[in-house]
Design a protein around this motif. Structure first.
Motif, PDB file in Angstrom:
ATOM      1  N   VAL A  47       0.800  -1.221   0.000  1.00 20.18           N
ATOM      2  CA  VAL A  47       0.000   0.000   0.000  1.00 20.18           C
ATOM      3  C   VAL A  47       0.836   1.276   0.000  1.00 20.18           C
ATOM      4  CG1 VAL A  47      -2.016  -1.077   1.074  1.00 20.18           C
ATOM      5  CG2 VAL A  47      -0.264  -0.021   2.511  1.00 20.18           C
ATOM      6  N   SER A  48       2.141   1.143   0.198  1.00 23.68           N
ATOM      7  CA  SER A  48       3.023   2.315   0.229  1.00 23.68           C
ATOM      8  C   SER A  48       3.709   2.480  -1.116  1.00 23.68           C
ATOM      9  CB  SER A  48       4.075   2.177   1.326  1.00 23.68           C
ATOM     10  OG  SER A  48       3.460   2.139   2.596  1.00 23.68           O
ATOM     11  N   PHE A  49       3.809   3.746  -1.550  1.00 20.92           N
ATOM     12  CA  PHE A  49       4.438   4.073  -2.817  1.00 20.92           C
ATOM     13  C   PHE A  49       5.478   5.160  -2.585  1.00 20.92           C
ATOM     14  CE2 PHE A  49       0.485   2.159  -3.967  1.00 20.92           C
ATOM     15  CZ  PHE A  49       0.691   1.554  -5.199  1.00 20.92           C
ATOM     16  N   VAL A  50       6.549   5.105  -3.365  1.00 16.73           N
ATOM     17  CA  VAL A  50       7.585   6.129  -3.341  1.00 16.73           C
ATOM     18  C   VAL A  50       7.852   6.529  -4.789  1.00 16.73           C
ATOM     19  CG1 VAL A  50       9.991   6.647  -2.783  1.00 16.73           C
ATOM     20  CG2 VAL A  50       8.644   5.214  -1.237  1.00 16.73           C
ATOM     21  N   HIS A  51       7.821   7.829  -5.039  1.00 13.34           N
ATOM     22  CA  HIS A  51       8.131   8.367  -6.359  1.00 13.34           C
ATOM     23  C   HIS A  51       9.417   9.171  -6.247  1.00 13.34           C
ATOM     24  CE1 HIS A  51       3.895   7.969  -8.048  1.00 13.34           C
ATOM     25  NE2 HIS A  51       3.727   7.728  -6.756  1.00 13.34           N
ATOM     26  N   LEU A  52      10.332   8.950  -7.169  1.00 13.72           N
ATOM     27  CA  LEU A  52      11.542   9.762  -7.291  1.00 13.72           C
ATOM     28  C   LEU A  52      11.458  10.472  -8.629  1.00 13.72           C
ATOM     29  CD1 LEU A  52      14.295   7.224  -6.183  1.00 13.72           C
ATOM     30  CD2 LEU A  52      13.360   9.116  -4.850  1.00 13.72           C
ATOM     31  N   VAL A  53      11.616  11.772  -8.606  1.00 12.62           N
ATOM     32  CA  VAL A  53      11.544  12.542  -9.843  1.00 12.62           C
ATOM     33  C   VAL A  53      12.690  13.537  -9.869  1.00 12.62           C
ATOM     34  CG1 VAL A  53       9.891  14.204  -8.869  1.00 12.62           C
ATOM     35  CG2 VAL A  53      10.080  13.957 -11.334  1.00 12.62           C
ATOM     36  N   ALA A  54      13.336  13.612 -11.008  1.00  9.67           N
ATOM     37  CA  ALA A  54      14.407  14.581 -11.216  1.00  9.67           C
ATOM     38  C   ALA A  54      14.187  15.202 -12.585  1.00  9.67           C
ATOM     39  CB  ALA A  54      15.775  13.906 -11.150  1.00  9.67           C
ATOM     40  N   TYR A  55      14.389  16.502 -12.659  1.00 12.12           N
ATOM     41  CA  TYR A  55      14.269  17.167 -13.949  1.00 12.12           C
ATOM     42  C   TYR A  55      15.222  18.340 -14.013  1.00 12.12           C
ATOM     43  CZ  TYR A  55      10.976  20.052 -11.254  1.00 12.12           C
ATOM     44  OH  TYR A  55      10.381  20.839 -10.301  1.00 12.12           O
ATOM     45  N   GLU A  56      15.580  18.656 -15.236  1.00  9.45           N
ATOM     46  CA  GLU A  56      16.495  19.760 -15.505  1.00  9.45           C
ATOM     47  C   GLU A  56      15.677  20.984 -15.886  1.00  9.45           C
ATOM     48  OE1 GLU A  56      18.760  18.138 -18.682  1.00  9.45           O
ATOM     49  OE2 GLU A  56      19.525  16.500 -17.464  1.00  9.45           O
ATOM     50  N   GLY A  57      16.176  22.144 -15.573  1.00  9.76           N
ATOM     51  CA  GLY A  57      15.496  23.374 -15.950  1.00  9.76           C
ATOM     52  C   GLY A  57      14.480  23.809 -14.920  1.00  9.76           C
ATOM     53  N   ASP A  58      13.689  24.802 -15.318  1.00 10.96           N
ATOM     54  CA  ASP A  58      12.754  25.421 -14.391  1.00 10.96           C
ATOM     55  C   ASP A  58      11.391  24.741 -14.339  1.00 10.96           C
ATOM     56  OD1 ASP A  58      14.629  27.350 -13.666  1.00 10.96           O
ATOM     57  OD2 ASP A  58      14.044  28.654 -15.325  1.00 10.96           O
ATOM     58  N   GLY A  59      10.926  24.201 -15.445  1.00 14.05           N
ATOM     59  CA  GLY A  59       9.588  23.629 -15.483  1.00 14.05           C
ATOM     60  C   GLY A  59       9.579  22.133 -15.218  1.00 14.05           C
ATOM     61  N   ASP A  60       8.582  21.669 -14.488  1.00  7.29           N
ATOM     62  CA  ASP A  60       8.417  20.242 -14.204  1.00  7.29           C
ATOM     63  C   ASP A  60       7.681  19.601 -15.378  1.00  7.29           C
ATOM     64  OD1 ASP A  60       7.731  17.721 -13.319  1.00  7.29           O
ATOM     65  OD2 ASP A  60       6.860  18.392 -11.436  1.00  7.29           O
ATOM     66  N   PRO A  61       8.346  18.729 -16.157  1.00  8.42           N
ATOM     67  CA  PRO A  61       7.701  18.112 -17.322  1.00  8.42           C
ATOM     68  C   PRO A  61       6.466  17.279 -16.976  1.00  8.42           C
ATOM     69  CG  PRO A  61      10.067  17.737 -17.363  1.00  8.42           C
ATOM     70  CD  PRO A  61       9.739  18.330 -16.036  1.00  8.42           C
ATOM     71  N   LEU A  62       6.360  16.810 -15.737  1.00  5.42           N
ATOM     72  CA  LEU A  62       5.167  16.049 -15.367  1.00  5.42           C
ATOM     73  C   LEU A  62       3.920  16.925 -15.384  1.00  5.42           C
ATOM     74  CD1 LEU A  62       6.441  13.747 -12.489  1.00  5.42           C
ATOM     75  CD2 LEU A  62       5.694  13.063 -14.768  1.00  5.42           C
ATOM     76  N   GLY A  63       4.109  18.227 -15.223  1.00  9.89           N
ATOM     77  CA  GLY A  63       2.974  19.144 -15.242  1.00  9.89           C
ATOM     78  C   GLY A  63       2.251  19.165 -16.576  1.00  9.89           C
ATOM     79  N   ALA A  64       2.917  18.748 -17.643  1.00  2.00           N
ATOM     80  CA  ALA A  64       2.317  18.724 -18.974  1.00  2.00           C
ATOM     81  C   ALA A  64       1.687  17.374 -19.304  1.00  2.00           C
ATOM     82  CB  ALA A  64       3.375  19.067 -20.025  1.00  2.00           C
ATOM     83  N   SER A  65       1.763  16.433 -18.399  1.00  2.00           N
ATOM     84  CA  SER A  65       1.281  15.072 -18.658  1.00  2.00           C
ATOM     85  C   SER A  65      -0.198  14.930 -18.300  1.00  2.00           C
ATOM     86  CB  SER A  65       2.098  14.066 -17.830  1.00  2.00           C
ATOM     87  OG  SER A  65       1.462  12.813 -17.799  1.00  2.00           O
ATOM     88  N   ALA A  66      -1.010  14.560 -19.285  1.00  2.00           N
ATOM     89  CA  ALA A  66      -2.436  14.326 -19.041  1.00  2.00           C
ATOM     90  C   ALA A  66      -2.636  13.138 -18.105  1.00  2.00           C
ATOM     91  CB  ALA A  66      -3.160  14.090 -20.366  1.00  2.00           C
ATOM     92  N   ALA A  67      -1.826  12.098 -18.258  1.00  4.39           N
ATOM     93  CA  ALA A  67      -1.952  10.922 -17.398  1.00  4.39           C
ATOM     94  C   ALA A  67      -1.571  11.254 -15.958  1.00  4.39           C
ATOM     95  CB  ALA A  67      -1.089   9.774 -17.929  1.00  4.39           C
TER      96      ALA A  67
END
Length: 98
Positions: A47-67
């Protein structure tokens, strides 16, 4: 920027949460956003989840993801407590992030 997000889902919502996460990764594989490194882990308790996210630049690319937007939309109904998020500093890695 590198972040870690941790949370526990309600037991009856864990499978749905995983299904939504898998849709995010399917979209990312199709769209291949530049500068994004992302991994999600489901822990042994199921039931526990861990997400690791790294991105370059100023904008978070996940913000553009519909999913990803669909994943976030119902997160409050799936979790047992609010997700904990924070920035992290990479000390070492072997093939995890490129």
């Amino acid at each position: 920027m590198m972040k870690i997000i941790r949370y526990r889902t309600r037991p009856e919502a864990a499978e749905e949460n995983q299904r939504l996460v898998e849709k995010v990764f399917a979209e990312l594989r199709a769209e291949r956003p530049e500068g994004l490194r992302y991994a999600t882990f489901r822990l042994a308790d199921g039931v526990s989840f861990v997400h690791l996210v790294a991105y370059e630049g100023d904008g978070d690319p996940l913000g553009a993801s519909a999913a990803f937007a669909a994943f976030q939309q119902g997160i409050g109904d799936r979790v047992a407590a609010p997700p904990e998020a924070g920035e992290v500093t990479l000390v070492g890695s072997y093939r995890l992030f490129g």
